[in-house]
Motif scaffolding. Structure first.
Motif, PDB file in Angstrom:
ATOM      1  N   ILE A 238       0.847  -1.194   0.000  1.00 44.38           N
ATOM      2  CA  ILE A 238       0.000   0.000   0.000  1.00 44.38           C
ATOM      3  C   ILE A 238       0.884   1.245   0.000  1.00 44.38           C
ATOM      4  O   ILE A 238       1.835   1.343   0.781  1.00 44.38           O
ATOM      5  N   ASP A 239       0.555   2.197  -0.883  1.00 40.82           N
ATOM      6  CA  ASP A 239       1.304   3.442  -1.006  1.00 40.82           C
ATOM      7  C   ASP A 239       0.524   4.567  -0.336  1.00 40.82           C
ATOM      8  O   ASP A 239      -0.425   5.107  -0.893  1.00 40.82           O
ATOM      9  N   LEU A 240       0.936   4.940   0.889  1.00 40.74           N
ATOM     10  CA  LEU A 240       0.208   5.966   1.631  1.00 40.74           C
ATOM     11  C   LEU A 240       0.247   7.324   0.941  1.00 40.74           C
ATOM     12  O   LEU A 240      -0.652   8.155   1.127  1.00 40.74           O
ATOM     13  N   ALA A 241       1.268   7.579   0.135  1.00 37.98           N
ATOM     14  CA  ALA A 241       1.380   8.864  -0.552  1.00 37.98           C
ATOM     15  C   ALA A 241       0.242   9.087  -1.543  1.00 37.98           C
ATOM     16  O   ALA A 241      -0.019  10.219  -1.949  1.00 37.98           O
ATOM     17  N   GLN A 242      -0.458   8.006  -1.925  1.00 38.73           N
ATOM     18  CA  GLN A 242      -1.558   8.122  -2.894  1.00 38.73           C
ATOM     19  C   GLN A 242      -2.902   8.387  -2.224  1.00 38.73           C
ATOM     20  O   GLN A 242      -3.916   8.538  -2.913  1.00 38.73           O
ATOM     21  N   TYR A 243      -2.914   8.449  -0.896  1.00 38.08           N
ATOM     22  CA  TYR A 243      -4.187   8.505  -0.161  1.00 38.08           C
ATOM     23  C   TYR A 243      -5.081   9.654  -0.616  1.00 38.08           C
ATOM     24  O   TYR A 243      -6.266   9.464  -0.924  1.00 38.08           O
ATOM     25  N   PHE A 244      -4.549  10.857  -0.668  1.00 37.43           N
ATOM     26  CA  PHE A 244      -5.391  12.008  -1.005  1.00 37.43           C
ATOM     27  C   PHE A 244      -5.731  12.069  -2.492  1.00 37.43           C
ATOM     28  O   PHE A 244      -6.628  12.805  -2.890  1.00 37.43           O
ATOM     29  N   LYS A 245      -5.048  11.285  -3.301  1.00 34.42           N
ATOM     30  CA  LYS A 245      -5.388  11.220  -4.722  1.00 34.42           C
ATOM     31  C   LYS A 245      -6.593  10.316  -4.967  1.00 34.42           C
ATOM     32  O   LYS A 245      -7.322  10.504  -5.938  1.00 34.42           O
ATOM     33  N   VAL A 246      -6.789   9.338  -4.075  1.00 34.28           N
ATOM     34  CA  VAL A 246      -7.887   8.390  -4.293  1.00 34.28           C
ATOM     35  C   VAL A 246      -9.059   8.610  -3.345  1.00 34.28           C
ATOM     36  O   VAL A 246     -10.153   8.079  -3.574  1.00 34.28           O
ATOM     37  N   LEU A 247      -8.849   9.406  -2.280  1.00 35.71           N
ATOM     38  CA  LEU A 247      -9.875   9.536  -1.251  1.00 35.71           C
ATOM     39  C   LEU A 247     -11.211   9.991  -1.812  1.00 35.71           C
ATOM     40  O   LEU A 247     -12.265   9.473  -1.431  1.00 35.71           O
ATOM     41  N   TRP A 248     -11.196  10.969  -2.714  1.00 35.85           N
ATOM     42  CA  TRP A 248     -12.459  11.538  -3.208  1.00 35.85           C
ATOM     43  C   TRP A 248     -12.845  11.011  -4.590  1.00 35.85           C
ATOM     44  O   TRP A 248     -13.724  11.578  -5.236  1.00 35.85           O
ATOM     45  N   LYS A 249     -12.193   9.964  -5.031  1.00 36.84           N
ATOM     46  CA  LYS A 249     -12.594   9.350  -6.300  1.00 36.84           C
ATOM     47  C   LYS A 249     -13.980   8.711  -6.136  1.00 36.84           C
ATOM     48  O   LYS A 249     -14.242   8.016  -5.154  1.00 36.84           O
ATOM     49  N   TYR A 250     -14.846   8.959  -7.108  1.00 39.48           N
ATOM     50  CA  TYR A 250     -16.200   8.404  -7.033  1.00 39.48           C
ATOM     51  C   TYR A 250     -16.164   6.890  -7.229  1.00 39.48           C
ATOM     52  O   TYR A 250     -16.837   6.146  -6.517  1.00 39.48           O
ATOM     53  N   HIS A 251     -15.371   6.455  -8.214  1.00 42.91           N
ATOM     54  CA  HIS A 251     -15.217   5.017  -8.458  1.00 42.91           C
ATOM     55  C   HIS A 251     -13.834   4.594  -7.976  1.00 42.91           C
ATOM     56  O   HIS A 251     -12.826   4.962  -8.575  1.00 42.91           O
ATOM     57  N   LYS A 252     -13.797   3.839  -6.908  1.00 46.44           N
ATOM     58  CA  LYS A 252     -12.529   3.398  -6.341  1.00 46.44           C
ATOM     59  C   LYS A 252     -12.262   1.955  -6.731  1.00 46.44           C
ATOM     60  O   LYS A 252     -13.165   1.099  -6.707  1.00 46.44           O
ATOM     61  N   THR A 253     -11.024   1.690  -7.084  1.00 46.75           N
ATOM     62  CA  THR A 253     -10.615   0.329  -7.393  1.00 46.75           C
ATOM     63  C   THR A 253     -10.476  -0.446  -6.087  1.00 46.75           C
ATOM     64  O   THR A 253     -10.402   0.141  -4.990  1.00 46.75           O
ATOM     65  N   PRO A 254     -10.404  -1.769  -6.155  1.00 47.51           N
ATOM     66  CA  PRO A 254     -10.161  -2.557  -4.932  1.00 47.51           C
ATOM     67  C   PRO A 254      -8.889  -2.120  -4.205  1.00 47.51           C
ATOM     68  O   PRO A 254      -8.850  -2.085  -2.970  1.00 47.51           O
TER      69      PRO A 254
END
Length: 471
Positions: A238-254
């Motif tokens: 898991i890459d914690l640096a990506q957290y804020f890039k994916v947090l508000w994505k409407y469609h999240k991957t697994p």
């Protein structure tokens, strides 16, 4: 019981204050860029403490460990300073002390002799650089030559008064522009008879020095906690640096959902352990390594030269009760207004962590109208001190919605906990700011922790000690 004996004791609930900070004047002969007088709020009226106001404090003097005769002004401007010192020494317990901090520009041998004769125990001079140009830039209207003259005068006066125990100390406000000077300035001061140095971080009161802070934003507990969880994240891919890039994505991957779930578990455990965790700040990081290195060198130089060094923390400390309150301190403005601490002594604007903040003065009474004993023991003031000692406030910079309207308003009433103590966003309570009157807590923070740093003896040839000297 002396102030050294009770340095770890909670003195806030005694029937009388233990330390009294009396602002004998708010007038000053310099225009320092780092002074609260440079705050953007409306300037308060300057004045001198009248004899009647000081005399109103007399009943409490017999209970004091310390009397500190300064606020935002230059104490040497007050024409009755020596009389105030004499009164304090006459009425205070034998083991207590009287002192003040000064810019030193009004000191000559005659004045130093007068202060020693009055019974002064401690005098600390503001020395922020050994570079004449930088000194003048920081201390507007001042000069390093005046500091040298003052220290020479103090040394001469001490010789002329054999048996005196006057402690000559200094205060250094550490900033981006002068931090590299700290180890060398310790040697400069020790050579001129200074035995103690209190170091404090700068609190910028104007936008022109807002970029001068060198302290971190994450607490040590948060840093170590986050590092441990970062290790777990790497093991799980898991890459914690990506957290804020994916947090508000409407469609999240697994994989996105795994990341969000992981951070939620991390934050939940931090809350359970009362660890302030600002995820964005921890993700971005704050490198205070260079500051720790300089502080470590400073400790080595001070140890080798026998100078007592009191360093601040390089990171904010949470869960630590304010020393001003813990030590039983009470703060009296020149006009008799009573406040509980340095932070709330007056209203001002300041800048830290990239934003402007307003602070409102908190007053519990006026000694020209009510006795200090009655003010100190009032239900409202006692409740305030009790709440502070119970740490009934959050650590604001560790909150994920920081800064919020609760702590960013001069009309502060309640914080997000519903508490009335405005200490969650105070750099004093975080261990970043300190001054004379608090230096009895020396040793609470260590710049080196358990690490060994290499000190280059060619850079500091006066050490005369092995290269590895930090502790």
């Amino acid at each position: 019981m002396t102030s050294v004996d009770n340095k770890h004791e909670d003195l806030s609930q005694r029937d009388h204050p233990s330390r009294l900070f009396a602002e004998v004047t708010s007038r000053c002969n310099l225009r320092c860029a780092i002074c609260v007088k440079q705050s953007g709020v409306a300037k308060s009226i300057d004045g001198d403490m009248q004899p009647a106001t000081f005399n109103a404090l007399a009943p409490e003097l017999k209970h004091l460990d310390a009397l500190v005769l300064n606020g935002i002004g230059e104490p040497l401007l007050h024409p009755l300073l020596e009389e105030f010192i004499q009164t304090g020494k006459r009425l205070m317990p034998a083991q207590s002390w009287v002192g003040f901090q000064t810019n030193g520009h009004l000191l000559d041998t005659a004045r130093c002799s007068s202060l020693i004769a009055a019974g002064l125990d401690r005098i600390f001079l503001s020395v922020d650089s050994t570079s004449p140009e930088l000194f003048t830039a920081v201390r507007g209207g001042g000069s390093l030559g005046h500091i040298e003259r003052a220290l020479t005068a103090l040394a001469q006066a001490k010789k002329e008064h054999p048996g005196n125990t006057l402690e000559v100390g200094a205060e250094f406000v550490v900033m981006h522009d002068n931090i590299v000077e700290l180890p060398a300035i310790i040697a400069w001061l020790a050579e001129r008879g200074v035995s103690s140095l209190v170091v404090s971080h700068v609190l910028p009161f104007s936008s022109t020095v807002a970029n001068q802070t060198v302290f971190g934003i994450n607490t040590n507990s948060a840093k170590y906690f986050y590092e441990a969880w970062s290790g777990k994240a790497r093991q799980e891919g898991i890459d914690l640096a990506q957290y804020f890039k994916v947090l508000w994505k409407y469609h999240k991957t697994p994989q996105d959902l795994r990341l969000v779930s992981f951070v939620q578990r991390m934050v939940s455990q931090a809350l359970e352990n009362d660890i302030p965790l600002h995820v964005a700040n921890l993700t971005d990081g704050d490198d205070v390594g260079p500051v720790e290195t300089v502080f470590c060198k400073a400790e080595a130089v001070a140890s080798a030269l026998g100078l007592r060094l009191v360093l601040p923390s390089v990171r904010p400390v949470s869960g630590r009760a304010c020393l001003g309150v813990k030590q039983g301190g009470v703060f009296i403005a020149w006009d008799g207004k009573v406040s509980p601490c340095h932070f709330l002594w007056r209203s001002f604007n300041c800048y830290f962590y990239g934003r402007e903040k307003q602070v409102a003065q908190k007053i519990f009474g006026d000694v020209s109208q009510t006795s200090l004993s009655e003010i100190w023991n009032s239900l409202k003031y006692k409740a305030f001190r009790s709440d502070v000692m119970r740490k009934r406030y959050p650590h604001c910079p560790g909150c994920n919605v920081y800064p919020c309207e609760d702590i960013n308003s001069v009309d502060f009433e309640y914080d997000c906990y519903g508490e009335t103590v405005p200490c969650g966003d105070c750099l004093w309570s975080m261990g970043l700011l300190q001054c004379m009157g608090q230096e009895d807590e020396a040793g609470e923070f260590s710049a080196c922790n358990d690490a060994i740093q290499s000190i280059d003896n060619s850079e500091y040839p006066f050490l005369g000690v092995p290269a590895q000297v930090c502790y």
